[in-house]
Design a protein around this motif. Sequence first.
Motif, PDB file in Angstrom:
ATOM      1  N   LEU A 181     -12.762   6.407   4.460  1.00 23.85           N
ATOM      2  CA  LEU A 181     -12.025   5.902   5.628  1.00 23.85           C
ATOM      3  C   LEU A 181     -10.835   6.788   5.992  1.00 23.85           C
ATOM      4  CD1 LEU A 181     -11.964   2.085   4.771  1.00 23.85           C
ATOM      5  CD2 LEU A 181     -13.444   3.243   6.421  1.00 23.85           C
ATOM      6  N   ARG A 182     -10.502   7.717   5.102  1.00 20.96           N
ATOM      7  CA  ARG A 182      -9.380   8.641   5.317  1.00 20.96           C
ATOM      8  C   ARG A 182      -8.050   7.917   5.518  1.00 20.96           C
ATOM      9  NH1 ARG A 182     -11.369  13.677   5.465  1.00 20.96           N
ATOM     10  NH2 ARG A 182     -13.501  13.977   6.145  1.00 20.96           N
ATOM     11  N   LEU A 183      -7.871   6.842   4.737  1.00 21.65           N
ATOM     12  CA  LEU A 183      -6.598   6.128   4.776  1.00 21.65           C
ATOM     13  C   LEU A 183      -5.569   6.884   3.951  1.00 21.65           C
ATOM     14  CD1 LEU A 183      -7.908   2.516   4.035  1.00 21.65           C
ATOM     15  CD2 LEU A 183      -7.160   3.398   6.248  1.00 21.65           C
ATOM     16  N   ARG A 184      -4.313   6.798   4.349  1.00 18.20           N
ATOM     17  CA  ARG A 184      -3.222   7.328   3.520  1.00 18.20           C
ATOM     18  C   ARG A 184      -3.044   6.367   2.354  1.00 18.20           C
ATOM     19  NH1 ARG A 184      -0.497   7.611   8.792  1.00 18.20           N
ATOM     20  NH2 ARG A 184      -0.861   9.704   9.586  1.00 18.20           N
ATOM     21  N   PRO A 185      -2.543   6.849   1.213  1.00 17.06           N
ATOM     22  CA  PRO A 185      -2.370   5.941   0.068  1.00 17.06           C
ATOM     23  C   PRO A 185      -1.575   4.681   0.410  1.00 17.06           C
ATOM     24  CG  PRO A 185      -2.109   8.196  -0.650  1.00 17.06           C
ATOM     25  CD  PRO A 185      -2.225   8.241   0.855  1.00 17.06           C
ATOM     26  N   ALA A 186      -0.502   4.813   1.161  1.00 15.60           N
ATOM     27  CA  ALA A 186       0.292   3.630   1.519  1.00 15.60           C
ATOM     28  C   ALA A 186      -0.525   2.654   2.362  1.00 15.60           C
ATOM     29  CB  ALA A 186       1.554   4.049   2.268  1.00 15.60           C
ATOM     30  N   GLU A 187      -1.352   3.176   3.265  1.00 15.30           N
ATOM     31  CA  GLU A 187      -2.207   2.308   4.087  1.00 15.30           C
ATOM     32  C   GLU A 187      -3.232   1.586   3.209  1.00 15.30           C
ATOM     33  OE1 GLU A 187      -2.311   4.830   8.262  1.00 15.30           O
ATOM     34  OE2 GLU A 187      -3.661   5.418   6.637  1.00 15.30           O
ATOM     35  N   PHE A 188      -3.813   2.326   2.262  1.00 12.39           N
ATOM     36  CA  PHE A 188      -4.795   1.726   1.358  1.00 12.39           C
ATOM     37  C   PHE A 188      -4.172   0.579   0.565  1.00 12.39           C
ATOM     38  CE2 PHE A 188      -6.644   1.410  -2.878  1.00 12.39           C
ATOM     39  CZ  PHE A 188      -7.974   1.175  -2.583  1.00 12.39           C
ATOM     40  N   TRP A 189      -3.019   0.827  -0.041  1.00 15.23           N
ATOM     41  CA  TRP A 189      -2.405  -0.186  -0.900  1.00 15.23           C
ATOM     42  C   TRP A 189      -1.805  -1.344  -0.123  1.00 15.23           C
ATOM     43  CZ3 TRP A 189      -4.276  -0.337  -5.416  1.00 15.23           C
ATOM     44  CH2 TRP A 189      -4.667   0.822  -6.066  1.00 15.23           C
ATOM     45  N   ASP A 190      -1.570  -1.172   1.176  1.00 17.66           N
ATOM     46  CA  ASP A 190      -1.075  -2.272   2.002  1.00 17.66           C
ATOM     47  C   ASP A 190      -2.190  -3.243   2.408  1.00 17.66           C
ATOM     48  OD1 ASP A 190       1.585  -1.581   1.955  1.00 17.66           O
ATOM     49  OD2 ASP A 190       1.544  -0.519   3.868  1.00 17.66           O
ATOM     50  N   LEU A 191      -3.453  -2.820   2.269  1.00 17.99           N
ATOM     51  CA  LEU A 191      -4.578  -3.681   2.644  1.00 17.99           C
ATOM     52  C   LEU A 191      -4.823  -4.747   1.578  1.00 17.99           C
ATOM     53  CD1 LEU A 191      -7.182  -0.990   3.780  1.00 17.99           C
ATOM     54  CD2 LEU A 191      -5.919  -2.556   5.252  1.00 17.99           C
ATOM     55  N   THR A 192      -5.267  -5.907   2.023  1.00 19.15           N
ATOM     56  CA  THR A 192      -5.764  -6.907   1.079  1.00 19.15           C
ATOM     57  C   THR A 192      -7.213  -6.547   0.756  1.00 19.15           C
ATOM     58  OG1 THR A 192      -6.633  -8.373   2.789  1.00 19.15           O
ATOM     59  CG2 THR A 192      -4.312  -8.690   2.156  1.00 19.15           C
ATOM     60  N   PRO A 193      -7.757  -7.048  -0.346  1.00 16.62           N
ATOM     61  CA  PRO A 193      -9.175  -6.774  -0.624  1.00 16.62           C
ATOM     62  C   PRO A 193     -10.094  -7.220   0.518  1.00 16.62           C
ATOM     63  CG  PRO A 193      -8.120  -7.584  -2.596  1.00 16.62           C
ATOM     64  CD  PRO A 193      -7.107  -7.719  -1.476  1.00 16.62           C
ATOM     65  N   LEU A 194      -9.779  -8.333   1.180  1.00 13.29           N
ATOM     66  CA  LEU A 194     -10.602  -8.792   2.297  1.00 13.29           C
ATOM     67  C   LEU A 194     -10.540  -7.811   3.460  1.00 13.29           C
ATOM     68  CD1 LEU A 194     -12.405 -10.870   3.652  1.00 13.29           C
ATOM     69  CD2 LEU A 194     -10.347 -12.103   4.330  1.00 13.29           C
ATOM     70  N   GLU A 195      -9.353  -7.306   3.770  1.00 16.98           N
ATOM     71  CA  GLU A 195      -9.230  -6.325   4.851  1.00 16.98           C
ATOM     72  C   GLU A 195     -10.018  -5.055   4.532  1.00 16.98           C
ATOM     73  OE1 GLU A 195      -4.784  -7.438   6.556  1.00 16.98           O
ATOM     74  OE2 GLU A 195      -4.968  -6.143   4.794  1.00 16.98           O
ATOM     75  N   LEU A 196      -9.949  -4.608   3.298  1.00 16.66           N
ATOM     76  CA  LEU A 196     -10.705  -3.432   2.897  1.00 16.66           C
ATOM     77  C   LEU A 196     -12.203  -3.695   3.002  1.00 16.66           C
ATOM     78  CD1 LEU A 196     -10.681  -0.550   1.857  1.00 16.66           C
ATOM     79  CD2 LEU A 196     -10.518  -1.458  -0.466  1.00 16.66           C
ATOM     80  N   GLN A 197     -12.629  -4.875   2.591  1.00 14.76           N
ATOM     81  CA  GLN A 197     -14.041  -5.238   2.691  1.00 14.76           C
ATOM     82  C   GLN A 197     -14.501  -5.206   4.149  1.00 14.76           C
ATOM     83  OE1 GLN A 197     -14.962  -9.178   1.324  1.00 14.76           O
ATOM     84  NE2 GLN A 197     -17.147  -8.931   1.650  1.00 14.76           N
ATOM     85  N   LEU A 198     -13.682  -5.727   5.050  1.00 14.45           N
ATOM     86  CA  LEU A 198     -14.037  -5.720   6.470  1.00 14.45           C
ATOM     87  C   LEU A 198     -14.148  -4.296   7.003  1.00 14.45           C
ATOM     88  CD1 LEU A 198     -11.849  -8.669   7.795  1.00 14.45           C
ATOM     89  CD2 LEU A 198     -14.333  -8.611   7.566  1.00 14.45           C
ATOM     90  N   LEU A 199     -13.254  -3.425   6.563  1.00 17.09           N
ATOM     91  CA  LEU A 199     -13.320  -2.030   7.004  1.00 17.09           C
ATOM     92  C   LEU A 199     -14.560  -1.324   6.472  1.00 17.09           C
ATOM     93  CD1 LEU A 199      -9.597  -0.920   6.564  1.00 17.09           C
ATOM     94  CD2 LEU A 199     -10.827  -1.219   8.716  1.00 17.09           C
ATOM     95  N   LEU A 200     -15.009  -1.705   5.288  1.00 19.30           N
ATOM     96  CA  LEU A 200     -16.148  -1.046   4.659  1.00 19.30           C
ATOM     97  C   LEU A 200     -17.486  -1.706   4.985  1.00 19.30           C
ATOM     98  CD1 LEU A 200     -14.618  -0.407   1.133  1.00 19.30           C
ATOM     99  CD2 LEU A 200     -15.019   1.271   2.939  1.00 19.30           C
ATOM    100  N   ALA A 201     -17.457  -2.902   5.579  1.00 16.61           N
ATOM    101  CA  ALA A 201     -18.694  -3.636   5.857  1.00 16.61           C
ATOM    102  C   ALA A 201     -19.495  -2.943   6.956  1.00 16.61           C
ATOM    103  CB  ALA A 201     -18.356  -5.063   6.280  1.00 16.61           C
ATOM    104  N   PRO A 202     -20.812  -3.066   6.878  1.00 16.24           N
ATOM    105  CA  PRO A 202     -21.637  -2.499   7.951  1.00 16.24           C
ATOM    106  C   PRO A 202     -21.323  -3.184   9.280  1.00 16.24           C
ATOM    107  CG  PRO A 202     -23.000  -3.566   6.268  1.00 16.24           C
ATOM    108  CD  PRO A 202     -21.580  -3.698   5.844  1.00 16.24           C
ATOM    109  N   VAL A 203     -21.430  -2.445  10.366  1.00 15.09           N
ATOM    110  CA  VAL A 203     -21.103  -2.977  11.688  1.00 15.09           C
ATOM    111  C   VAL A 203     -22.055  -4.107  12.068  1.00 15.09           C
ATOM    112  CG1 VAL A 203     -20.904  -2.406  14.137  1.00 15.09           C
ATOM    113  CG2 VAL A 203     -20.091  -0.801  12.407  1.00 15.09           C
ATOM    114  N   ALA A 204     -23.350  -3.886  11.915  1.00 14.12           N
ATOM    115  CA  ALA A 204     -24.333  -4.910  12.248  1.00 14.12           C
ATOM    116  C   ALA A 204     -24.546  -5.791  11.023  1.00 14.12           C
ATOM    117  CB  ALA A 204     -25.639  -4.267  12.672  1.00 14.12           C
ATOM    118  N   GLN A 205     -23.880  -6.918  11.006  1.00  6.77           N
ATOM    119  CA  GLN A 205     -23.933  -7.810   9.856  1.00  6.77           C
ATOM    120  C   GLN A 205     -24.222  -9.217  10.346  1.00  6.77           C
ATOM    121  OE1 GLN A 205     -20.410  -7.490   7.545  1.00  6.77           O
ATOM    122  NE2 GLN A 205     -21.040  -8.960   6.015  1.00  6.77           N
TER     123      GLN A 205
END
Length: 68
Positions: free
Chosen positions: A17-41
């Motif tokens: 996702l090319r997030l900066r470390p601070a951006e990565f650590w500011d995400l909740t696990p749910l937010e990260l899951q949403l970013l990584l989830a397939p678009v067609a779900q």
Amino acid sequence: MSGLDWPGLMRAGLGGLRLRPAEFWDLTPLELQLLLAPVAQAPSLNRSGLQALMRRFPDQTPPSAAAG
């Protein structure tokens, strides 16, 4: 229950996702899951879907408990 795969999540977030470390650590696990989830779900189960399932498959009392 095993913990989260932090090395894998960090590779996906920082590398994929090319997030900066601070951006990565500011995400909740749910937010990260949403970013990584397939678009067609498939949509998740909502209240009306749950009610339809409950009508289709109602809870039943075991025969031995009903004789009680």
